[in-house]
Design a protein around this motif. Structure first.
Motif: not given
Length: 411
Positions: A5, A41, A69-70, A73, A87, A92, A96
């Motif tokens: 991240w 993201a 963000f998913a 991933d 999620q 997430y 973030r």
């Protein structure tokens, strides 16, 4: 060790088509996200991963909900079902915030010098004889070096804005404000950037693959004007902007217009029943202007049914026998005006109050006592009765009659 991240690039370096594709994918995965979050993201991925992003977003989501963000991933090997669970539980959001904290802790690169410094040979060392000649030569060499640096350095030209802001404040009178000239500020970048998705062609709406998206849009729209406002942000029309005629033709081609029309009829009739026939309140509840509501009623063929509902509430307002209810309706002038019965209702209530007052007038001495006596006898608040006297123009006449009927005092 590099964290997963952690940013690999700046958010404003993300290509716009890639950001738009991820935004549309998240919308289809039932987790729409604003453009700044999408770019944040995608900043976690390197530029070489953009083709993998497009390959994922071109397909349909395997699970929901999935945010930007998913998506990142999933590209790193996480199963879509697990990403959807993360999620849903807010994993997430933490990721973030972690990416944002790591970006703040990363030291910024050192700024490049604005004025180049050129290497010059070192000054010769002074001799130990102490005659002063070496010191004079060293000073002369230093002056020559400074002159060379000043001569070869890039010149910074003064701008009109700098000339205006460099005026001496003492040249102005006290109380006179400085008239600074400001340049137009640059557009927001990075996390504050707003990316508007390009609108698709009208032909996309006519294709068979768009039918599921239209059905999903129909579920959240109360009427065709709301659906038009929603789709016009994503699609063009046949001749420019998307129009109501274009939308109706598309729904008819997909076989969705008839079912949506039935839904609109139920919505409109229910709104008229809830608002007791007031068109203004119906338009407000449905988010329609008066002209749009009138057009919708005409398109749906509900003129007779709507007018029957309004006539029913007109008769109900005029035929009610409870005095308190009638006095309360008198204060709702806009509602009576919307139904078109304001004058008729006022005349009817005025005659009724004159009849009720006639029975209590001989025993009353002042108008407030008269209103209290009428209200007590017929179960209505005295304040409403007195306000009705004022609104209907009865108060002045009643005061004169009470004054004329009052016993004369003897000296």
């Amino acid at each position: 060790m590099t964290s997963p991240w952690q940013r690999r690039r700046q958010p404003d370096d993300v290509p716009t088509p890639v950001a738009v594709a991820v935004s549309d994918f998240c919308r289809r995965a039932k987790s729409p996200a604003p453009a700044p979050e999408v770019r944040e993201a995608l900043a976690l991925l390197a530029e070489d991963d953009d083709f993998r992003v497009r390959a994922l977003t071109d397909a349909e989501p395997e699970a929901s909900p999935l945010g930007p963000f998913a998506v990142v991933d999933i590209l790193r090997g996480t199963a879509p079902a697990l990403a959807a669970q993360r999620q849903a539980c807010g994993f997430y959001d933490v990721a973030r915030e972690l990416a944002h904290v790591r970006e703040e802790k990363t030291p910024p690169p050192a700024p490049a010098p604005t004025v180049p410094v050129f290497a010059t040979p070192p000054a010769p060392a002074a001799s130990e004889d102490g005659d002063g000649k070496a010191g004079k030569k060293a000073g002369k060499a230093a002056k020559q070096e400074a002159a060379v640096q000043e001569r070869i350095a890039p010149k910074k030209r003064a701008t009109p804005e700098a000339d205006a802001t460099s005026a001496a404040p003492q040249d102005l009178d006290e109380g006179e404000e400085l008239g600074f000239l400001r340049r137009d500020l640059p557009r927001p970048r990075g996390r504050f950037t707003r990316v508007e998705a390009p609108r698709s062609s009208f032909m996309e709406l006519t294709r068979l693959g768009t039918k599921p998206a239209l059905e999903a849009a129909l579920e959240g729209a109360e009427h065709r004007f709301a659906l038009l406002r929603n789709l016009s942000q994503r699609y063009n029309g046949s001749r420019g902007e998307l129009t109501l005629v274009d939308l109706e033709n598309v729904l008819k081609d997909h076989g969705l217009l008839e079912g949506f029309t039935d839904k609109e009829k139920r919505q409109v009739l229910a709104a008229y029943s809830d608002q007791r026939g007031a068109s203004g309140r119906v338009g407000w509840s449905l988010g329609l202007s008066p002209s749009e509501l009138q057009r919708l009623v005409a398109v749906l063929g509900l003129e007779e049914e709507v007018e029957a509902l309004r006539e029913r509430f007109r008769r109900e307002a005029l035929a009610t026998s409870h005095l308190t209810h009638r006095l309360d309706l008198l204060g709702r002038e806009k509602y009576l005006a919307d139904l078109g019965i304001q004058r008729k209702f006022s005349d009817s209530l005025r005659k009724e109050l004159e009849r009720l007052v006639a029975d209590e007038l001989p025993d009353a001495t002042e108008i407030h006592g008269l209103a209290e006596a009428v209200g007590r006898k017929h179960g209505a608040p005295a304040e409403l009765v007195f306000r009705a006297f004022e609104r209907l123009g009865l108060a002045e006449g009643l005061r004169k009659r009470l004054l004329a009927g009052a016993p004369q005092s003897t000296p």
